[in-house]
Design a protein around this motif. Structure first.
Motif, PDB file in Angstrom:
ATOM      1  N   ILE A 121      -6.077  30.226  85.744  1.00  0.00           N
ATOM      2  CA  ILE A 121      -7.325  30.069  85.145  1.00  0.00           C
ATOM      3  C   ILE A 121      -7.139  30.810  83.635  1.00  0.00           C
ATOM      4  O   ILE A 121      -7.580  30.242  82.704  1.00  0.00           O
ATOM      5  CB  ILE A 121      -8.505  30.490  85.716  1.00  0.00           C
ATOM      6  N   ASN A 124      -5.286  29.364  81.115  1.00  0.00           N
ATOM      7  CA  ASN A 124      -6.000  27.838  80.606  1.00  0.00           C
ATOM      8  C   ASN A 124      -5.338  26.719  81.186  1.00  0.00           C
ATOM      9  O   ASN A 124      -5.224  25.610  80.722  1.00  0.00           O
ATOM     10  CB  ASN A 124      -6.041  27.700  79.076  1.00  0.00           C
ATOM     11  N   PHE A 125      -4.792  26.816  82.358  1.00  0.00           N
ATOM     12  CA  PHE A 125      -4.196  25.648  83.117  1.00  0.00           C
ATOM     13  C   PHE A 125      -5.524  24.805  83.425  1.00  0.00           C
ATOM     14  O   PHE A 125      -6.503  25.214  83.791  1.00  0.00           O
ATOM     15  CB  PHE A 125      -3.467  26.212  84.349  1.00  0.00           C
ATOM     16  N   THR A 126      -5.260  23.616  83.494  1.00  0.00           N
ATOM     17  CA  THR A 126      -6.071  22.571  83.931  1.00  0.00           C
ATOM     18  C   THR A 126      -6.157  22.899  85.387  1.00  0.00           C
ATOM     19  O   THR A 126      -5.204  23.251  86.314  1.00  0.00           O
ATOM     20  CB  THR A 126      -5.708  21.142  83.371  1.00  0.00           C
ATOM     21  N   PRO A 127      -7.178  22.106  86.138  1.00  0.00           N
ATOM     22  CA  PRO A 127      -7.158  22.017  87.653  1.00  0.00           C
ATOM     23  C   PRO A 127      -5.859  21.376  88.216  1.00  0.00           C
ATOM     24  O   PRO A 127      -5.336  21.644  89.188  1.00  0.00           O
ATOM     25  CB  PRO A 127      -8.401  21.333  87.815  1.00  0.00           C
ATOM     26  N   ALA A 128      -5.531  20.256  87.584  1.00  0.00           N
ATOM     27  CA  ALA A 128      -4.095  19.564  88.113  1.00  0.00           C
ATOM     28  C   ALA A 128      -3.024  20.554  87.805  1.00  0.00           C
ATOM     29  O   ALA A 128      -2.176  20.839  88.766  1.00  0.00           O
ATOM     30  CB  ALA A 128      -4.067  18.329  87.383  1.00  0.00           C
ATOM     31  N   GLN A 129      -2.877  21.079  86.466  1.00  0.00           N
ATOM     32  CA  GLN A 129      -1.691  22.004  86.388  1.00  0.00           C
ATOM     33  C   GLN A 129      -1.591  23.215  87.741  1.00  0.00           C
ATOM     34  O   GLN A 129      -0.776  23.583  87.860  1.00  0.00           O
ATOM     35  CB  GLN A 129      -1.919  22.855  85.159  1.00  0.00           C
ATOM     36  N   ARG A 130      -2.969  23.826  87.913  1.00  0.00           N
ATOM     37  CA  ARG A 130      -3.221  24.872  88.734  1.00  0.00           C
ATOM     38  C   ARG A 130      -2.488  24.355  90.208  1.00  0.00           C
ATOM     39  O   ARG A 130      -1.904  25.261  90.583  1.00  0.00           O
ATOM     40  CB  ARG A 130      -4.673  25.413  88.811  1.00  0.00           C
TER      41      ARG A 130
END
Length: 236
Positions: A121, A124-130
């Protein structure tokens, strides 16, 4: 006891391609459904979680044989589409074991340390990237030993396809039994050995995947091996 092995073995081996096809198809469908349902159980939407939970509990809580009969005999009547016996068998194996696999995926995803998510987080990873770059690579290492057990159980469950006349290993043995009753012990012994050899192959492949997945995230040994080391007093 082994006098007629040269006669019986080829007949039993003629069912091997069907067993392999059922196991391979069932495993492929199990993997897809396990991840879909496992992540569905963790979805923010209560509707998605509810639908997924119905699927998981429905297939875990009912008989696999009855599920087979329902899909092979009843579903074609309801939808007007006749299923081939092997296709019906693969569907049942995948649906049933996918329900168990969903809990494996859910538990493995939840076992990823919270700090890893917080770090993603912060980057700044998106939920999909996380999920794809942080959570799943670590979760896969945790779930592979359990999937090994699940796939072996699925392999053994291919014998239920005997009920819908799929000519797999067990069915071939039952075809031989009336005429070769005096060799019944040999027939079942060969079947046991064939299932054992296939299970060993599955275990070998899964352990290789465990080591590969562990190396990809920088671990020197799979978590299962570290757990055994702790139990034996070796630490980590």
């Amino acid at each position: 006891m082994f006098d007629n092995l040269s006669v019986l073995l080829p007949r039993l081996l003629s069912g091997l391609p069907y067993t392999l096809a059922a196991a391979a198809g069932g495993i492929a469908l199990t993997i897809v459904l396990s991840f879909a349902a496992g992540l569905g159980l963790l979805a923010p939407s209560r509707t998605v979680r509810g639908i997924t939970r119905v699927y998981v509990e429905g297939f875990r809580g009912t008989s696999e044989v009855v599920q087979l009969f329902w899909i092979y005999f009843v579903v074609p009547i309801l939808v007007g589409l006749e299923l081939l016996p092997l296709t019906a068998g693969i569907l049942v194996l995948g649906l049933n074991h996918g329900a168990y696999g969903a809990e494996i995926v859910r538990g493995a995803v939840q076992s990823v340390p919270r700090a890893q998510l917080e770090g993603a987080i912060a980057l700044n990873f998106t939920p999909a990237q996380r999920m794809w770059r942080v959570v799943l690579p670590q979760a896969v290492v945790e779930m592979l030993p359990s999937f090994n057990n699940l796939f072996i159980q699925l392999l053994k469950s291919t014998a239920i396809l005997f009920f819908i006349e799929v000519p797999e290993i067990f069915k071939q043995g039952e075809i031989l039994r009336p005429a070769w009753g005096k060799d019944i012990g040999l027939i079942y012994l060969v079947e046991l050995v064939l299932y054992l050899l296939l299970a060993i192959v599955i275990t070998g492949v899964m352990r290789w995947l465990e080591k590969l997945a562990a190396r990809r995230i920088g671990r020197t040994a799979p978590s299962r091996e570290r757990a055994l080391a702790k139990v034996s007093g070796g630490g980590v």
